[in-house]
Design a protein around this motif. Structure first.
Motif, PDB file in Angstrom:
ATOM      1  N   ALA A  26     -20.363   1.898  27.141  1.00 34.74           N
ATOM      2  CA  ALA A  26     -20.506   2.938  26.120  1.00 34.74           C
ATOM      3  C   ALA A  26     -19.150   3.276  25.508  1.00 34.74           C
ATOM      4  N   ARG A  27     -18.123   3.348  26.340  1.00 33.94           N
ATOM      5  CA  ARG A  27     -16.778   3.648  25.855  1.00 33.94           C
ATOM      6  C   ARG A  27     -16.282   2.523  24.947  1.00 33.94           C
ATOM      7  N   ASP A  28     -16.514   1.268  25.350  1.00 33.91           N
ATOM      8  CA  ASP A  28     -16.097   0.133  24.532  1.00 33.91           C
ATOM      9  C   ASP A  28     -16.838   0.119  23.196  1.00 33.91           C
ATOM     10  N   LEU A  29     -18.134   0.436  23.224  1.00 34.40           N
ATOM     11  CA  LEU A  29     -18.920   0.486  21.999  1.00 34.40           C
ATOM     12  C   LEU A  29     -18.402   1.579  21.071  1.00 34.40           C
ATOM     13  N   ALA A  30     -18.089   2.734  21.637  1.00 38.38           N
ATOM     14  CA  ALA A  30     -17.557   3.834  20.829  1.00 38.38           C
ATOM     15  C   ALA A  30     -16.216   3.442  20.205  1.00 38.38           C
ATOM     16  N   LYS A  31     -15.379   2.764  20.981  1.00 37.77           N
ATOM     17  CA  LYS A  31     -14.087   2.318  20.435  1.00 37.77           C
ATOM     18  C   LYS A  31     -14.291   1.311  19.319  1.00 37.77           C
ATOM     19  N   ALA A  32     -15.236   0.385  19.494  1.00 43.51           N
ATOM     20  CA  ALA A  32     -15.494  -0.624  18.467  1.00 43.51           C
ATOM     21  C   ALA A  32     -16.030   0.034  17.190  1.00 43.51           C
ATOM     22  N   GLU A  33     -16.932   1.017  17.348  1.00 48.32           N
ATOM     23  CA  GLU A  33     -17.455   1.728  16.182  1.00 48.32           C
ATOM     24  C   GLU A  33     -16.345   2.493  15.471  1.00 48.32           C
ATOM     25  N   GLU A  34     -15.478   3.124  16.233  1.00 47.13           N
ATOM     26  CA  GLU A  34     -14.361   3.867  15.647  1.00 47.13           C
ATOM     27  C   GLU A  34     -13.435   2.916  14.892  1.00 47.13           C
ATOM     28  N   LYS A  35     -13.193   1.763  15.461  1.00 51.64           N
ATOM     29  CA  LYS A  35     -12.339   0.771  14.819  1.00 51.64           C
ATOM     30  C   LYS A  35     -12.980   0.282  13.522  1.00 51.64           C
ATOM     31  N   ALA A  36     -14.299   0.046  13.561  1.00 55.41           N
ATOM     32  CA  ALA A  36     -15.004  -0.395  12.359  1.00 55.41           C
ATOM     33  C   ALA A  36     -14.954   0.676  11.277  1.00 55.41           C
ATOM     34  N   ARG A  37     -15.127   1.959  11.672  1.00 54.54           N
ATOM     35  CA  ARG A  37     -15.034   3.044  10.694  1.00 54.54           C
ATOM     36  C   ARG A  37     -13.635   3.115  10.095  1.00 54.54           C
ATOM     37  N   ALA A  38     -12.616   2.918  10.921  1.00 53.64           N
ATOM     38  CA  ALA A  38     -11.243   2.955  10.425  1.00 53.64           C
ATOM     39  C   ALA A  38     -10.999   1.811   9.442  1.00 53.64           C
ATOM     40  N   ILE A  39     -11.528   0.638   9.738  1.00 58.40           N
ATOM     41  CA  ILE A  39     -11.356  -0.505   8.843  1.00 58.40           C
ATOM     42  C   ILE A  39     -12.074  -0.243   7.524  1.00 58.40           C
ATOM     43  N   GLU A  40     -13.308   0.299   7.590  1.00 55.13           N
ATOM     44  CA  GLU A  40     -14.052   0.617   6.370  1.00 55.13           C
ATOM     45  C   GLU A  40     -13.323   1.667   5.547  1.00 55.13           C
ATOM     46  N   ALA A  41     -12.745   2.667   6.213  1.00 60.46           N
ATOM     47  CA  ALA A  41     -11.996   3.705   5.504  1.00 60.46           C
ATOM     48  C   ALA A  41     -10.770   3.099   4.837  1.00 60.46           C
ATOM     49  N   ALA A  42     -10.119   2.175   5.531  1.00 63.34           N
ATOM     50  CA  ALA A  42      -8.938   1.521   4.950  1.00 63.34           C
ATOM     51  C   ALA A  42      -9.347   0.671   3.755  1.00 63.34           C
ATOM     52  N   LYS A  43     -10.481  -0.005   3.859  1.00 65.05           N
ATOM     53  CA  LYS A  43     -10.948  -0.817   2.736  1.00 65.05           C
ATOM     54  C   LYS A  43     -11.297   0.074   1.545  1.00 65.05           C
ATOM     55  N   ALA A  44     -11.886   1.232   1.828  1.00 65.70           N
ATOM     56  CA  ALA A  44     -12.280   2.138   0.757  1.00 65.70           C
ATOM     57  C   ALA A  44     -11.061   2.740   0.078  1.00 65.70           C
ATOM     58  N   SER A  45      -9.978   2.950   0.810  1.00 63.11           N
ATOM     59  CA  SER A  45      -8.798   3.578   0.233  1.00 63.11           C
ATOM     60  C   SER A  45      -7.938   2.596  -0.547  1.00 63.11           C
ATOM     61  N   VAL A  46      -8.110   1.291  -0.345  1.00 61.62           N
ATOM     62  CA  VAL A  46      -7.335   0.290  -1.068  1.00 61.62           C
ATOM     63  C   VAL A  46      -7.973   0.098  -2.439  1.00 61.62           C
ATOM     64  N   PRO A  47      -7.184   0.226  -3.496  1.00 64.12           N
ATOM     65  CA  PRO A  47      -7.772   0.045  -4.827  1.00 64.12           C
ATOM     66  C   PRO A  47      -8.188  -1.408  -5.015  1.00 64.12           C
ATOM     67  N   PRO A  48      -9.201  -1.633  -5.830  1.00 61.98           N
ATOM     68  CA  PRO A  48      -9.621  -3.010  -6.048  1.00 61.98           C
ATOM     69  C   PRO A  48      -8.506  -3.780  -6.748  1.00 61.98           C
ATOM     70  N   PRO A  49      -8.396  -5.045  -6.480  1.00 62.08           N
ATOM     71  CA  PRO A  49      -7.302  -5.804  -7.101  1.00 62.08           C
ATOM     72  C   PRO A  49      -7.511  -5.877  -8.610  1.00 62.08           C
ATOM     73  N   GLY A  50      -6.408  -5.903  -9.342  1.00 60.00           N
ATOM     74  CA  GLY A  50      -6.472  -5.978 -10.798  1.00 60.00           C
ATOM     75  C   GLY A  50      -6.879  -7.372 -11.237  1.00 60.00           C
ATOM     76  N   PRO A  51      -6.961  -7.539 -12.540  1.00 58.51           N
ATOM     77  CA  PRO A  51      -7.340  -8.860 -13.034  1.00 58.51           C
ATOM     78  C   PRO A  51      -6.276  -9.898 -12.671  1.00 58.51           C
ATOM     79  N   SER A  52      -6.737 -11.112 -12.521  1.00 56.18           N
ATOM     80  CA  SER A  52      -5.803 -12.170 -12.149  1.00 56.18           C
ATOM     81  C   SER A  52      -4.908 -12.505 -13.336  1.00 56.18           C
ATOM     82  N   GLU A  53      -3.939 -13.326 -13.084  1.00 58.54           N
ATOM     83  CA  GLU A  53      -2.983 -13.684 -14.133  1.00 58.54           C
ATOM     84  C   GLU A  53      -3.679 -14.428 -15.279  1.00 58.54           C
ATOM     85  N   ALA A  54      -4.609 -15.306 -14.927  1.00 61.98           N
ATOM     86  CA  ALA A  54      -5.339 -16.047 -15.966  1.00 61.98           C
ATOM     87  C   ALA A  54      -6.184 -15.098 -16.802  1.00 61.98           C
ATOM     88  N   GLU A  55      -6.825 -14.104 -16.155  1.00 59.40           N
ATOM     89  CA  GLU A  55      -7.622 -13.137 -16.905  1.00 59.40           C
ATOM     90  C   GLU A  55      -6.737 -12.305 -17.822  1.00 59.40           C
TER      91      GLU A  55
END
Length: 109
Positions: free
Chosen positions: A62-91
């Motif tokens: 249960a403790r390992d599962l809670a840690k894994a869920e917390e880690k997944a939430r942290a990763i999702e939060a980090a992904k949400a806080s990163v702005p989407p990449p701008g257009p590529s050089e060719a675009e």
């Protein structure tokens, strides 16, 4: 009334010897343990230890599962806080060329 008299060394050793002998006699008089009772106690002890081990494993899982869920939430939060990449050089180049072409077309009218 007579005063208290300290016992001599010989009296103290004799009392100690008598106490040891009495304890030894009581131990010898004790009936031997029944094998069935010992086996039952041993089985109960093993069952208790197994139950405790299972409980510890469940808590750890249960403790390992809670840690894994917390880690997944942290990763999702980090992904949400990163702005989407701008257009590529060719675009960017294509957009610039389109603006240039539009400007040239406006001038030629």
């Amino acid at each position: 009334m007579s005063a208290y008299k300290d016992p001599s060394f010989q009296e103290r050793t004799a009392l100690a010897r008598q106490a040891r002998q009495k304890a030894l006699d009581q131990l010898k008089a004790k009936p031997p343990a029944d094998e069935a009772v010992l086996a039952e106690r041993n089985a109960a002890r093993i069952a208790r230890e197994q139950a405790k081990a299972d409980e510890r494993a469940a808590i750890r899982a249960a403790r390992d599962l809670a840690k894994a869920e917390e880690k997944a939430r942290a990763i999702e939060a980090a992904k949400a806080s990163v702005p989407p990449p701008g257009p590529s050089e060719a675009e960017q180049r294509a957009a610039r060329d389109a603006r240039y072409a539009a400007r040239k077309q406006r001038k030629s009218r």
